[in-house]
Scaffold this motif. Structure first.
Motif, PDB file in Angstrom:
ATOM      1  N   LEU A   1      -5.110   6.970 -11.112  1.00 55.39           N
ATOM      2  CA  LEU A   1      -3.519   6.974 -11.578  1.00 55.39           C
ATOM      3  C   LEU A   1      -3.385   5.016 -12.002  1.00 55.39           C
ATOM      4  N   PRO A   2      -2.678   4.910 -13.023  1.00 58.56           N
ATOM      5  CA  PRO A   2      -2.874   3.831 -13.084  1.00 58.56           C
ATOM      6  C   PRO A   2      -1.689   2.679 -12.213  1.00 58.56           C
ATOM      7  N   GLY A   3      -2.800   1.434 -11.848  1.00 57.28           N
ATOM      8  CA  GLY A   3      -2.292   0.601 -10.574  1.00 57.28           C
ATOM      9  C   GLY A   3      -3.118   1.081  -9.421  1.00 57.28           C
ATOM     10  N   ALA A   4      -4.178   2.095  -9.467  1.00 60.34           N
ATOM     11  CA  ALA A   4      -4.192   2.332  -8.035  1.00 60.34           C
ATOM     12  C   ALA A   4      -5.710   1.647  -8.065  1.00 60.34           C
ATOM     13  N   HIS A   5      -5.799   1.318  -7.078  1.00 59.85           N
ATOM     14  CA  HIS A   5      -7.088   0.438  -5.828  1.00 59.85           C
ATOM     15  C   HIS A   5      -7.841   1.359  -5.418  1.00 59.85           C
ATOM     16  N   ASN A   6      -8.905   0.826  -5.905  1.00 62.90           N
ATOM     17  CA  ASN A   6     -10.642   1.673  -5.318  1.00 62.90           C
ATOM     18  C   ASN A   6     -10.177   0.710  -2.954  1.00 62.90           C
ATOM     19  N   VAL A   7     -10.468   1.653  -2.900  1.00 61.67           N
ATOM     20  CA  VAL A   7     -10.662   1.765  -1.717  1.00 61.67           C
ATOM     21  C   VAL A   7     -11.019   2.879  -0.749  1.00 61.67           C
ATOM     22  N   PRO A   8     -12.773   2.811  -1.459  1.00 59.89           N
ATOM     23  CA  PRO A   8     -13.049   3.813  -0.344  1.00 59.89           C
ATOM     24  C   PRO A   8     -13.173   4.425   1.022  1.00 59.89           C
ATOM     25  N   LEU A   9     -13.081   5.909   1.257  1.00 61.38           N
ATOM     26  CA  LEU A   9     -12.458   6.287   2.620  1.00 61.38           C
ATOM     27  C   LEU A   9     -13.482   5.988   3.577  1.00 61.38           C
ATOM     28  N   ASP A  10     -15.095   5.882   3.076  1.00 66.69           N
ATOM     29  CA  ASP A  10     -15.534   5.032   3.950  1.00 66.69           C
ATOM     30  C   ASP A  10     -16.117   3.417   3.975  1.00 66.69           C
ATOM     31  N   HIS A  11     -15.159   2.907   3.824  1.00 66.67           N
ATOM     32  CA  HIS A  11     -14.500   1.260   3.655  1.00 66.67           C
ATOM     33  C   HIS A  11     -13.452   1.134   4.429  1.00 66.67           C
ATOM     34  N   PHE A  12     -12.330   2.676   5.304  1.00 64.35           N
ATOM     35  CA  PHE A  12     -11.158   2.143   5.306  1.00 64.35           C
ATOM     36  C   PHE A  12     -11.544   1.416   6.616  1.00 64.35           C
ATOM     37  N   ASP A  13     -12.302   1.157   7.083  1.00 63.42           N
ATOM     38  CA  ASP A  13     -12.227   0.011   8.934  1.00 63.42           C
ATOM     39  C   ASP A  13     -12.346  -0.878   8.542  1.00 63.42           C
ATOM     40  N   THR A  14     -13.176  -1.229   6.821  1.00 69.28           N
ATOM     41  CA  THR A  14     -13.498  -2.746   7.088  1.00 69.28           C
ATOM     42  C   THR A  14     -12.238  -3.818   6.481  1.00 69.28           C
ATOM     43  N   ALA A  15     -11.592  -2.234   5.449  1.00 71.02           N
ATOM     44  CA  ALA A  15      -9.702  -2.124   4.641  1.00 71.02           C
ATOM     45  C   ALA A  15      -8.569  -2.024   5.540  1.00 71.02           C
ATOM     46  N   LEU A  16      -9.141  -2.189   6.864  1.00 74.09           N
ATOM     47  CA  LEU A  16      -7.500  -1.935   7.586  1.00 74.09           C
ATOM     48  C   LEU A  16      -6.598  -2.731   7.813  1.00 74.09           C
ATOM     49  N   PRO A  17      -6.403  -3.900   8.035  1.00 74.06           N
ATOM     50  CA  PRO A  17      -5.927  -5.297   7.608  1.00 74.06           C
ATOM     51  C   PRO A  17      -4.643  -4.731   6.541  1.00 74.06           C
ATOM     52  N   ALA A  18      -6.060  -4.872   5.271  1.00 73.21           N
ATOM     53  CA  ALA A  18      -5.186  -5.092   4.003  1.00 73.21           C
ATOM     54  C   ALA A  18      -4.530  -4.041   3.675  1.00 73.21           C
ATOM     55  N   LEU A  19      -4.475  -3.022   4.175  1.00 74.09           N
ATOM     56  CA  LEU A  19      -3.792  -1.549   4.030  1.00 74.09           C
ATOM     57  C   LEU A  19      -2.325  -1.610   5.006  1.00 74.09           C
ATOM     58  N   GLN A  20      -2.494  -1.975   6.598  1.00 74.50           N
ATOM     59  CA  GLN A  20      -2.034  -2.275   7.169  1.00 74.50           C
ATOM     60  C   GLN A  20      -1.373  -3.955   6.572  1.00 74.50           C
ATOM     61  N   ALA A  21      -1.449  -4.491   5.708  1.00 67.48           N
ATOM     62  CA  ALA A  21      -0.523  -5.686   4.738  1.00 67.48           C
ATOM     63  C   ALA A  21       0.198  -5.082   3.725  1.00 67.48           C
ATOM     64  N   ALA A  22      -0.426  -4.610   3.316  1.00 68.46           N
ATOM     65  CA  ALA A  22       0.227  -4.126   2.303  1.00 68.46           C
ATOM     66  C   ALA A  22       1.739  -2.261   2.393  1.00 68.46           C
ATOM     67  N   ALA A  23       0.711  -1.772   3.585  1.00 68.00           N
ATOM     68  CA  ALA A  23       2.177  -1.233   4.293  1.00 68.00           C
ATOM     69  C   ALA A  23       2.950  -1.709   4.693  1.00 68.00           C
ATOM     70  N   ASP A  24       3.044  -2.930   5.353  1.00 72.17           N
ATOM     71  CA  ASP A  24       3.831  -3.870   5.533  1.00 72.17           C
ATOM     72  C   ASP A  24       5.494  -3.973   4.361  1.00 72.17           C
ATOM     73  N   ARG A  25       4.325  -4.134   3.255  1.00 74.81           N
ATOM     74  CA  ARG A  25       5.759  -4.421   2.187  1.00 74.81           C
ATOM     75  C   ARG A  25       5.842  -3.522   1.496  1.00 74.81           C
ATOM     76  N   GLY A  26       5.700  -2.335   1.515  1.00 70.22           N
ATOM     77  CA  GLY A  26       5.999  -0.521   0.859  1.00 70.22           C
ATOM     78  C   GLY A  26       5.345   0.218   1.214  1.00 70.22           C
ATOM     79  N   ASP A  27       5.551   1.017   0.704  1.00 76.05           N
ATOM     80  CA  ASP A  27       5.074   2.174   0.809  1.00 76.05           C
ATOM     81  C   ASP A  27       3.786   2.735  -0.167  1.00 76.05           C
ATOM     82  N   LEU A  28       2.505   3.257   0.916  1.00 75.72           N
ATOM     83  CA  LEU A  28       1.661   3.333   0.272  1.00 75.72           C
ATOM     84  C   LEU A  28       1.713   4.535  -0.325  1.00 75.72           C
ATOM     85  N   LEU A  29       0.407   5.147  -1.001  1.00 73.81           N
ATOM     86  CA  LEU A  29       0.236   6.615  -1.529  1.00 73.81           C
ATOM     87  C   LEU A  29      -0.823   6.534  -1.656  1.00 73.81           C
TER      88      LEU A  29
END
Length: 187
Positions: free
Chosen positions: A34-62
């Motif tokens: 999808l246009p504008g999508a960021h790639n965070v593979p599911l197997d890297h979710f533990d590493t990405a959790l702080p960044a995903l939390q920060a992004a969710a604080d700013r707006g809706d995640l899909l």
């Protein structure tokens, strides 16, 4: 609790206001997202959790994947950490079937979708077990094991073979790419 599922039309109407996270492997992501999508593979979710939390604080995640199964898993994993996210019903497959554009970065290699990789691996293993089993009966257990794994996969909506294939080099994110994605999500 089931994650919130958005239809293709709902996502299309809100695409500019959503932070889209594609949880497929980097090879799948490169094949079109999808246009504008960021790639965070599911197997890297533990590493990405702080960044995903920060992004969710700013707006809706899909969360997005090819069919919606992995993105639903991602939503559940995020919900366990108190992060709300939605999933795209039918994933990128439904998105393209309804005629919406996908982005393919110029100069990137395209990979096979994970379900295609699983079909190739499973079919090859079953065929090998059957062919070698003509001379050595014990080899038929390979085919039986793969068949049992596929049944288990369907019953549990998990896929051990996909997890193994995701660890192969062609399905791995470059560390610099993942770091850049996480920095973009954080800031």
């Amino acid at each position: 609790m089931a994650p919130t599922a958005l239809t293709v039309d709902q996502v299309n109407a809100r695409l500019q206001e959503l932070t889209v996270i594609d949880v497929r492997s980097p090879g799948e992501f490169a094949s079109g997202h999808l246009p504008g999508a960021h790639n965070v593979p599911l197997d890297h979710f533990d590493t990405a959790l702080p960044a995903l939390q920060a992004a969710a604080d700013r707006g809706d995640l899909l969360m997005v994947c090819a069919s919606g199964a992995r993105s639903a898993t991602a939503c559940r994993r995020l919900a366990e950490q108190g992060v709300t996210a939605a999933t795209l019903t039918g994933g990128t497959t439904a998105w393209t079937q309804q005629g919406h554009d996908i982005h393919r970065p110029a100069g990137t290699r395209t990979g096979w979708a994970m379900d295609r990789q699983v079909r190739l691996a499973a079919g090859s293993l079953v065929l090998t077990g059957l062919l070698v089993g003509r001379r050595w009966n014990a080899a038929r257990w390979l085919s039986a094991g793969v068949a049992g794994g596929l049944v288990f996969s369907a019953l549990t909506d998990t896929c051990g073979m996909a997890r193994i294939l995701a660890a192969l080099p062609h399905n791995q994110a470059e560390t610099a790419d993942l770091d850049a994605t996480l920095a973009a999500l954080t800031g």
